[in-house]
Design an enzyme around this catalytic site. Structure first.
Site, PDB file in Angstrom:
ATOM      1  N   ASN A 147       0.814  -1.220   0.000  1.00 47.56           N
ATOM      2  CA  ASN A 147       0.000   0.000   0.000  1.00 47.56           C
ATOM      3  C   ASN A 147       0.842   1.263   0.000  1.00 47.56           C
ATOM      4  O   ASN A 147       0.354   2.338   0.340  1.00 47.56           O
ATOM      5  CB  ASN A 147      -0.999  -0.014   1.164  1.00 47.56           C
ATOM      6  N   ARG A 285       3.275   7.133  11.455  1.00 50.65           N
ATOM      7  CA  ARG A 285       2.744   6.641  12.722  1.00 50.65           C
ATOM      8  C   ARG A 285       2.609   7.831  13.668  1.00 50.65           C
ATOM      9  O   ARG A 285       3.492   8.683  13.745  1.00 50.65           O
ATOM     10  CB  ARG A 285       3.656   5.586  13.356  1.00 50.65           C
ATOM     11  N   GLN A 314      -5.101   3.107  18.459  1.00 46.94           N
ATOM     12  CA  GLN A 314      -6.160   3.039  17.455  1.00 46.94           C
ATOM     13  C   GLN A 314      -7.140   1.950  17.838  1.00 46.94           C
ATOM     14  O   GLN A 314      -6.705   0.821  18.075  1.00 46.94           O
ATOM     15  CB  GLN A 314      -5.550   2.779  16.071  1.00 46.94           C
ATOM     16  N   HIS A 333      -7.501   5.796  10.133  1.00 50.25           N
ATOM     17  CA  HIS A 333      -6.343   5.193   9.443  1.00 50.25           C
ATOM     18  C   HIS A 333      -6.818   4.461   8.185  1.00 50.25           C
ATOM     19  O   HIS A 333      -7.191   3.295   8.231  1.00 50.25           O
ATOM     20  CB  HIS A 333      -5.664   4.220  10.415  1.00 50.25           C
TER      21      HIS A 333
HETATM   22  P1  NDP Z   1      10.107   1.780   3.436  1.00 44.06           P
HETATM   23  O1  NDP Z   1      10.766   0.741   4.271  1.00 44.06           O
HETATM   24  O2  NDP Z   1      10.138   1.653   1.960  1.00 44.06           O
HETATM   25  O3  NDP Z   1      10.712   3.181   3.786  1.00 44.06           O
HETATM   26  C1  NDP Z   1      11.012   3.585   5.074  1.00 44.06           C
HETATM   27  C2  NDP Z   1      12.174   4.546   4.975  1.00 44.06           C
HETATM   28  O4  NDP Z   1      12.364   5.144   6.252  1.00 44.06           O
HETATM   29  C3  NDP Z   1      13.482   3.853   4.595  1.00 44.06           C
HETATM   30  O5  NDP Z   1      14.059   4.549   3.517  1.00 44.06           O
HETATM   31  C4  NDP Z   1      14.292   3.994   5.880  1.00 44.06           C
HETATM   32  O6  NDP Z   1      15.644   4.189   5.660  1.00 44.06           O
HETATM   33  C5  NDP Z   1      13.747   5.279   6.421  1.00 44.06           C
HETATM   34  N1  NDP Z   1      14.075   5.507   7.823  1.00 44.06           N
HETATM   35  C6  NDP Z   1      14.032   4.634   8.853  1.00 44.06           C
HETATM   36  N2  NDP Z   1      14.389   5.259   9.989  1.00 44.06           N
HETATM   37  C7  NDP Z   1      14.651   6.545   9.668  1.00 44.06           C
HETATM   38  C8  NDP Z   1      15.065   7.666  10.399  1.00 44.06           C
HETATM   39  N3  NDP Z   1      15.300   7.571  11.721  1.00 44.06           N
HETATM   40  N4  NDP Z   1      15.241   8.843   9.755  1.00 44.06           N
HETATM   41  C9  NDP Z   1      15.030   8.940   8.418  1.00 44.06           C
HETATM   42  N5  NDP Z   1      14.631   7.890   7.672  1.00 44.06           N
HETATM   43  C10 NDP Z   1      14.443   6.708   8.278  1.00 44.06           C
HETATM   44  O7  NDP Z   1       8.597   1.850   3.961  1.00 44.06           O
HETATM   45  P2  NDP Z   1       7.344   2.573   3.291  1.00 44.06           P
HETATM   46  O8  NDP Z   1       7.799   3.835   2.649  1.00 44.06           O
HETATM   47  O9  NDP Z   1       6.561   1.622   2.482  1.00 44.06           O
HETATM   48  O10 NDP Z   1       6.506   2.882   4.617  1.00 44.06           O
HETATM   49  C11 NDP Z   1       7.004   3.783   5.598  1.00 44.06           C
HETATM   50  C12 NDP Z   1       6.107   3.768   6.814  1.00 44.06           C
HETATM   51  O11 NDP Z   1       4.841   4.302   6.479  1.00 44.06           O
HETATM   52  C13 NDP Z   1       5.788   2.370   7.367  1.00 44.06           C
HETATM   53  O12 NDP Z   1       6.814   1.911   8.226  1.00 44.06           O
HETATM   54  C14 NDP Z   1       4.507   2.611   8.098  1.00 44.06           C
HETATM   55  O13 NDP Z   1       4.764   3.022   9.421  1.00 44.06           O
HETATM   56  C15 NDP Z   1       3.866   3.763   7.345  1.00 44.06           C
HETATM   57  N6  NDP Z   1       2.725   3.300   6.553  1.00 44.06           N
HETATM   58  C16 NDP Z   1       1.500   3.856   6.778  1.00 44.06           C
HETATM   59  C17 NDP Z   1       0.394   3.415   6.111  1.00 44.06           C
HETATM   60  C18 NDP Z   1      -0.950   4.027   6.323  1.00 44.06           C
HETATM   61  O14 NDP Z   1      -1.962   3.427   5.945  1.00 44.06           O
HETATM   62  N7  NDP Z   1      -1.033   5.217   6.867  1.00 44.06           N
HETATM   63  C19 NDP Z   1       0.470   2.286   5.162  1.00 44.06           C
HETATM   64  C20 NDP Z   1       1.832   1.858   4.902  1.00 44.06           C
HETATM   65  C21 NDP Z   1       2.897   2.326   5.609  1.00 44.06           C
HETATM   66  P3  NDP Z   1      16.634   3.090   5.116  1.00 44.06           P
HETATM   67  O15 NDP Z   1      15.819   1.961   4.578  1.00 44.06           O
HETATM   68  O16 NDP Z   1      17.375   3.851   4.072  1.00 44.06           O
HETATM   69  O17 NDP Z   1      17.409   2.680   6.297  1.00 44.06           O
END
Ligand code: NDP
Length: 393
Positions: A147, A285, A314, A333
């Site tokens: 998603n 989150r 939630q 959400h």
């Molecule tokens: P990804 O894993 O593709 O991306 C997460 C990114 O966050 C990665 O690039 C990671 O870095 C980076 N990251 C982790 N920690 C840090 C930090 N401290 N500072 C800066 N960057 C950081 O996940 P998605 O993009 O698919 O999803 C992200 C989040 O969105 C999910 O974890 C979830 O919590 C939320 N989400 C919400 C949804 C909703 O319905 N509202 C649905 C889906 C997701 P790197 O990998 O480079 O280490």
């Protein structure tokens, strides 16, 4: 025989739909980075129907019961008397969605000696105490990418609706008015603004790509830098930390997972360094933001708007201040649970179950914890810890 306990959100109050707004879904070939879509052997549901609520059962009942397994589906997930707590002690597999999370705390894990697999039907496994899962040898898996585009679209919608003052203007029409000045006194063009994302993973990069044609200046921070050609093509400015990013942005969108590094990141001190009148969008989150700091910033005008769809816990209490704070565009959400997304995460959940039941490896890109350690995508994007408790966000 395996017992699967699946926690889903409630059916629509108006009853389960018999007719949908659209007859089908577009067929996608692959995710934007080439990752394969979910590949279960089969699915027993119609894509485009409601799968994430109790009656939809993620389309799993026929598959599990024909294999001799049992499936319990409930929305009753909170409190010691909940169906979830009562069913947990002899459960092998828990399935839960971030939209209606069954918090798998250390206490609950301690009461579930048979639990071997926790599947997030979606993305974001912060509702599982990862430390406790690691200690108990529980595999945690989520349906990576299912998603991400759904959320990226939602973020763009929320940025535009805040900056253009869409929701209050819509409300004037619904209430019979034609109050143009009231509508436009807080309405701006996005063009020319600086937009920054905290994290440029699947969602964050999806937002950047979608906003590039809007004539905005794009900024990002992440733990790992994007390839130079992506930075060049999108005209991105990289900042080593969130603290460096936020003072230069008119709009900030949060797209990082919740883990100990990000919990409480947007507090009074960080928000005070943002431009006055900045907009903050958080579909990642809730607990990445300090709940009351957000309210204070909207009341003082430090933030011109806040939108998102994530809360803690939630569902939130009826008197949660984010329901009534000024200039917000909150929804429940929902961004990652469009009918389009549901078809993908239901299929991905079945794929994970098929692999686990047949002793085949679960894809690395779905793994968060395995064999007593962070694994796969979890080892890349998460830090071990526990984000299931704490202050309301
Ligand atoms: P990804 O894993 O593709 O991306 C997460 C990114 O966050 C990665 O690039 C990671 O870095 C980076 N990251 C982790 N920690 C840090 C930090 N401290 N500072 C800066 N960057 C950081 O996940 P998605 O993009 O698919 O999803 C992200 C989040 O969105 C999910 O974890 C979830 O919590 C939320 N989400 C919400 C949804 C909703 O319905 N509202 C649905 C889906 C997701 P790197 O990998 O480079 O280490």
């Amino acid at each position: 025989m395996v017992k699967v306990l699946c926690v889903l959100y409630d059916d629509p109050v108006g009853g389960y739909p018999s007719l949908y707004a659209r007859p089908d879904l577009p067929v996608l070939e692959a995710y934007p980075d080439g990752q394969r879509l979910p590949t279960p052997r089969a699915v027993d549901f119609t894509p485009g129907t409601l799968l994430g609520s109790v009656s939809g059962e993620l389309g799993l009942r026929g598959f599990l019961e024909s294999g001799g397994h049992s499936l319990v589906v409930t929305s009753d997930k909170d409190g010691a008397e909940s169906v979830f707590d009562r069913e947990l002690p002899d459960t092998d597999v828990v399935i839960s969605q971030p939209f209606w999370p069954a918090y798998l705390t250390a206490e609950r894990i301690a009461k579930a000696p048979k639990l071997k697999l926790a599947i997030t039907a979606g993305i974001g496994s912060d509702h599982v105490d990862l430390d406790a899962a690691i200690a108990h040898g529980i595999t945690v898996a989520e349906v990576t990418y299912c998603n991400s585009v759904s959320v990226a679209e939602h973020v763009v919608m929320m940025i535009l609706s805040l900056v253009r003052n869409y929701l209050p203007s819509h409300q004037w029409v619904r209430s019979g008015g034609w109050n143009i000045a009231d509508c436009v006194e807080r309405s701006y063009d996005l063009e020319g603004m600086a937009v920054g994302t905290v994290a440029a993973g699947r969602i964050g990069l999806g937002v950047l790509r979608r906003l590039a044609p809007f004539g905005v200046k794009l900024h990002y921070t992440d733990r790992h830098r994007l390839p130079t050609d992506v930075e060049r093509d999108l005209g991105l400015t990289f900042h080593p930390t969130t603290r460096d990013l936020v003072p230069v942005c008119d709009v900030v969108t949060i797209n990082a997972p919740l883990h100990p590094e990000t919990e409480g990141l947007f507090d009074d001190a960080l928000i005070a360094t943002m431009k006055r009148g900045a907009y903050l969008i958080n579909t990642a989150r809730a607990k990445i933001c300090d709940r009351d700091a957000v309210v204070r910033a909207l009341e003082s005008g430090q933030l011109a708007g806040y939108a998102g769809d994530v809360w803690f816990p939630q569902p939130p209490a009826a008197d949660h201040p984010w329901r009534t704070m000024p200039h917000h565009g909150m929804t429940p959400h929902i961004s990652g649970s469009s009918l389009s997304a549901q078809a993908r995460y239901a299929a991905g959940t079945r794929e994970i179950l098929e692999c686990w039941l047949e002793n085949r490896p679960i894809r690395d890109e779905y793994l968060i914890v395995q064999g007593g350690a962070l694994a796969g995508v979890g080892a890349h994007s998460y830090t071990a810890g526990n984000a299931t408790t704490g202050a309301p966000g």
